[in-house]
Design an enzyme around this catalytic site. Structure first.
Site: not given
Length: 216
Positions: A18, A69, A94-95, A97, A113, A177-178
């Site tokens: 993306n 974090r 992939m975190r 927040l 998503h 589609q993304e």
């Protein structure tokens, strides 16, 4: 005199397909913006190579080196803030927040998503869609809020779930589609064309412009 181009920072954890779609669209469609930096939480993220090859600044903020974090998010924010971005796009980042980080970039933080939110928030969306027997699946672009995989919806794309679909075949169709809706949504954000009222987003039409022809 040409107007200054609004900086975009993109966060990735892997291939960053993306991110690649955003970079290509930004150039081909002559956005009044530029991808200023690509930041990953993983030093081995394949998407970093794509960005470097195109002269885009790249950084690694390794979450494994952070004590918490909050410490990771503080280091990430310091890296982002160096570019004063108009938009911060999560592209397979992939975190989870922290709420404080999300509030810092409220209205500028956008995510995609691989489901039709609010259905199938979280991980494993394609398997869960198949297990649920839904007939339609898809992708959602949304502004990020402290609630994970929630927030005002900017755009959605729908794909049919076909007989015999596997996770892989369904994921591939959704990903196509993304790559279509995410660049358009990021462009609308940097051009100030999102009117947000509560959870409702109106996307104003894009101005007419002649596309550039540079190869990417």
């Amino acid at each position: 005199m040409q107007a200054a181009q609004a900086p975009i920072v993109i966060l990735i954890s892997g291939r960053g397909t993306n991110m690649q779609a955003i970079v290509r669209a930004c150039t081909a469609e002559a956005w009044p913006a530029r991808v200023a930096a690509v930041i990953s939480n993983r030093p081995d993220a394949a998407g970093l190579g794509f960005a470097r090859e195109r002269g885009i600044a790249t950084h690694v903020v390794d979450h494994r080196q952070a004590s918490s974090r909050e410490a990771f998010d503080a280091a990430l924010a310091a890296c982002i803030n160096a570019y004063a971005p108009k938009a911060v796009a999560l592209a397979g980042f992939m975190r989870v927040l922290t709420p404080g980080f999300v509030r810092r970039y409220a209205g500028r933080l956008i995510n995609i998503h691989p489901s039709l939110l609010p259905a199938f928030a979280g991980l494993g969306t394609h398997r869960r869609a198949l297990d649920a027997g839904v007939k339609w699946h898809g992708a959602t672009v949304h502004l990020v809020t402290p609630d994970v995989d929630h927030g005002p919806i900017v755009a959605q794309a729908v794909v049919p779930v076909l007989d015999g679909d596997t996770e892989e075949s369904l994921a591939a169709r959704v990903l196509d589609q993304e790559h279509r809706i995410y660049p358009a949504a990021v462009r609308a954000l940097v051009e100030g064309r999102l009117q947000v009222q509560g959870l409702h987003v109106r996307v104003l039409p894009a101005p007419c412009a002649q596309p550039r022809q540079e190869a990417v």
